[in-house]
Design a protein around this motif. Structure first.
Motif, PDB file in Angstrom:
ATOM      1  N   SER A  52       0.836  -1.208   0.000  1.00 28.08           N
ATOM      2  CA  SER A  52       0.000   0.000   0.000  1.00 28.08           C
ATOM      3  C   SER A  52       0.869   1.255   0.000  1.00 28.08           C
ATOM      4  O   SER A  52       0.546   2.248  -0.661  1.00 28.08           O
ATOM      5  N   GLN A  53       1.990   1.227   0.717  1.00 29.79           N
ATOM      6  CA  GLN A  53       2.921   2.355   0.698  1.00 29.79           C
ATOM      7  C   GLN A  53       3.544   2.514  -0.681  1.00 29.79           C
ATOM      8  O   GLN A  53       3.730   3.627  -1.173  1.00 29.79           O
ATOM      9  N   LYS A  56       1.051   4.078  -3.008  1.00 35.45           N
ATOM     10  CA  LYS A  56       0.924   5.501  -2.690  1.00 35.45           C
ATOM     11  C   LYS A  56       2.070   6.292  -3.323  1.00 35.45           C
ATOM     12  O   LYS A  56       1.849   7.344  -3.937  1.00 35.45           O
ATOM     13  N   ASP A  59       1.605   6.356  -7.143  1.00 37.02           N
ATOM     14  CA  ASP A  59       0.507   7.251  -7.509  1.00 37.02           C
ATOM     15  C   ASP A  59       0.898   8.713  -7.392  1.00 37.02           C
ATOM     16  O   ASP A  59       0.538   9.540  -8.232  1.00 37.02           O
ATOM     17  N   LYS A  60       1.641   9.052  -6.348  1.00 37.94           N
ATOM     18  CA  LYS A  60       2.076  10.433  -6.176  1.00 37.94           C
ATOM     19  C   LYS A  60       3.021  10.866  -7.297  1.00 37.94           C
ATOM     20  O   LYS A  60       2.920  11.983  -7.806  1.00 37.94           O
TER      21      LYS A  60
END
Length: 86
Positions: A52-53, A56, A59-60
């Motif tokens: 999940s990290q 993230k 995506d950023k």
């Protein structure tokens, strides 16, 4: 060496942008490397949490334009397949 004022400014901007991009690139590589190590160890509990990290971060980077949209999707897809294999 640049003579025109705008060319000098462009050189300054390029140096700043390069520094930021290098930091982003090395950060992404580090996160992927750690995730691959967790997935390889078959430590799926930690790998799922870390994924999940990783998503993230990807995506950023896609949001700010560092990665293209399809590239980020492809990366996430291929990295998620590592968990599915185990």
């Amino acid at each position: 060496m640049a003579i025109i004022k705008s060319a000098k400014k462009a050189i300054r901007q390029n140096k700043r942008h390069r520094a930021v991009n290098l930091k982003r690139h090395s950060g992404l590589k580090a996160v992927i490397k750690k995730y691959r190590a967790l997935a390889k160890e078959k430590n799926s509990g930690e790998a799922v949490k870390y994924f999940s990290q990783l998503q993230k971060k990807i995506d950023k980077l896609a949001k700010v334009g560092f990665l293209k949209k399809n590239t980020s999707r492809r990366m996430k897809s291929r990295l998620s397949k590592l968990l599915a294999k185990k």
